[in-house]
Design an enzyme around this catalytic site. Structure first.
Site, PDB file in Angstrom:
ATOM      1  CE  LYS A   1      -4.307   1.171  -1.282  1.00 48.20           C
ATOM      2  NZ  LYS A   1      -4.000  -0.028  -0.562  1.00 48.20           N
TER       3      LYS A   1
ATOM      4  CB  VAL B   1      -0.282  -5.956   4.003  1.00 46.47           C
ATOM      5  CG1 VAL B   1      -1.535  -5.291   4.543  1.00 46.47           C
ATOM      6  CG2 VAL B   1      -0.377  -6.192   2.511  1.00 46.47           C
TER       7      VAL B   1
ATOM      8  CB  SER C   1      -0.944   0.031   1.204  1.00 45.15           C
ATOM      9  OG  SER C   1      -2.129  -0.608   0.859  1.00 45.15           O
TER      10      SER C   1
ATOM     11  CE1 TYR D   1      -4.024   0.560   4.550  1.00 39.61           C
ATOM     12  CE2 TYR D   1      -2.808  -0.495   6.290  1.00 39.61           C
ATOM     13  CZ  TYR D   1      -2.976  -0.230   4.973  1.00 39.61           C
ATOM     14  OH  TYR D   1      -2.113  -0.728   4.071  1.00 39.61           O
TER      15      TYR D   1
ATOM     16  CE1 TYR E   1      -4.470  -0.813  -4.906  1.00 42.50           C
ATOM     17  CE2 TYR E   1      -4.731  -3.192  -5.058  1.00 42.50           C
ATOM     18  CZ  TYR E   1      -4.626  -2.048  -4.293  1.00 42.50           C
ATOM     19  OH  TYR E   1      -4.665  -2.136  -2.927  1.00 42.50           O
TER      20      TYR E   1
END
Ligand code: GLU
Length: 334
Positions: free
Chosen positions: A77, A268, A74, A250, A198
């Site tokens: 992102k 992760v 992530s 998160y 992605y």
């Protein structure tokens, strides 16, 4: 107080502080677990911990497993968002994704089932998948990889095919998110191509040092300290850092802002990228995760060094003391 961390200018002193913190943080590893919902990540040795601190002024400090490769997950992102803001512009980005913390798990789809809703923010799966749907009309994965290598000062970054294929076989939740986004006309491109793009971005193999380089570009308002090249506008850097503070960890973002106080993004794969504005870029790697999907020892380590090295946003001179005195009812007289 000087805006720049004094301690980072003294490499030996800062190294001693980080070494001490690492010993304590490493004890947390047994309390976490490596991610297994992507089967290939389940094979990673949890007993790893590394950090790279790249000060805006001062010498780099690298300790432990700072040069071990892991998938960026992530943290990519952030790169997707930088690309989208620079190539498509803020108006198009805000049409498809919000800028509010979600309070839900990283792979939640609850918010998408309401009419008129868009993903809460670009740093959770739904928001990032929406951003990718827009990006694939503009760039290829190779463009993404090239940009990542440059901003991370790491020409060895590659797409880990085993992790990519493993995730593609098991990404039912992300597929559901992508189809829901298509049904709402937020994704207008091909859903399979969007998901592949992605997932490839998440499968880029980096080190803590690569992440520290990207973080330092953000800390320095978008300009590389190495090449002096501008990678993004200062406005993009500011938006990205703000979202890292409010949404980067998160549904643990608020607590992390209190206990650590450095804008950060986790993945992760066990990576953490932290931006101490105008002071340093930090990359951390430790793959055992807490229940929210954040590196358990990585978060602990950052919490231990943030205040001691004055890397946090809101400096609290009493933070390092064990007992925190409150003013109590006397506050009424102040
Ligand atoms: N590739 C992962 C996923 O989409 C990234 C999640 C993360 O790092 O939080 O589920």
């Amino acid at each position: 107080m000087n805006n720049v961390s004094y301690e980072l200018r003294d490499k030996d002193k800062a190294t001693a502080i980080i070494e001490e913190a690492m010993k304590k943080a490493a004890k947390k590893i047994t309390k976490g677990h490596v991610a297994t919902y992507i089967p290939e990540l389940g094979k990673v040795d949890p007993n790893q911990l590394g950090i790279c601190v790249l000060p805006v002024e001062g010498e780099k400090i690298c300790l432990g497993d700072y040069d071990k490769r892991f998938t960026i997950q992530s943290v990519s992102k952030i790169i997707m968002l930088i690309m989208a803001l620079e190539i498509c512009g803020i108006d198009r980005v805000t049409e498809i994704v919000g800028a509010e913390p979600s309070g839900e798990a990283f792979n939640s789809l609850v918010e998408l089932d309401r009419e008129d809703s868009r993903p809460y923010n670009p740093l959770i799966n739904s928001g990032a998948i929406a951003v990718c749907g827009m990006l694939i009309d503009e760039i290829s994965f190779q463009d993404m990889l090239r940009f990542t290598r440059k901003i991370c000062c790491d020409e060895d970054i590659f797409m880990d095919r085993d992790v990519f294929e493993s995730e593609m076989r098991t990404c039912s939740r992300n597929k559901s998110i992508a189809y829901l986004l298509e049904s709402k006309n937020i994704i207008k491109s091909d859903v399979d191509d969007t998901l592949k793009f992605y997932t490839k971005c998440c499968s880029m193999s980096v080190t803590a040092e690569s992440l520290a380089h990207m973080a330092r570009v953000l800390a320095n308002d978008g300009v590389s300290m190495v090449s002096k090249k501008r990678f993004m506008s200062s406005r993009t850097a500011r938006i990205v850092k703000t979202l890292m503070l409010t949404c980067g960890m998160y549904d643990g973002s608020g607590t992390f802002a209190i206990t650590v106080g450095i804008p950060s993004k986790s993945g992760v794969g066990g990576g953490l990228m932290s931006v101490s504005d105008k002071r340093a870029g930090i990359g951390v790697f430790s793959p055992a995760l807490d229940s929210k999907g954040n590196s358990i020892a990585g978060v602990d380590l950052l919490g231990r060094i943030a205040s001691k090295l004055r890397l946090n946003l809101f400096y609290d001179p009493e933070w390092t003391k064990d007992d925190h005195e409150t003013v109590g009812k006397e506050i009424i007289q102040t």
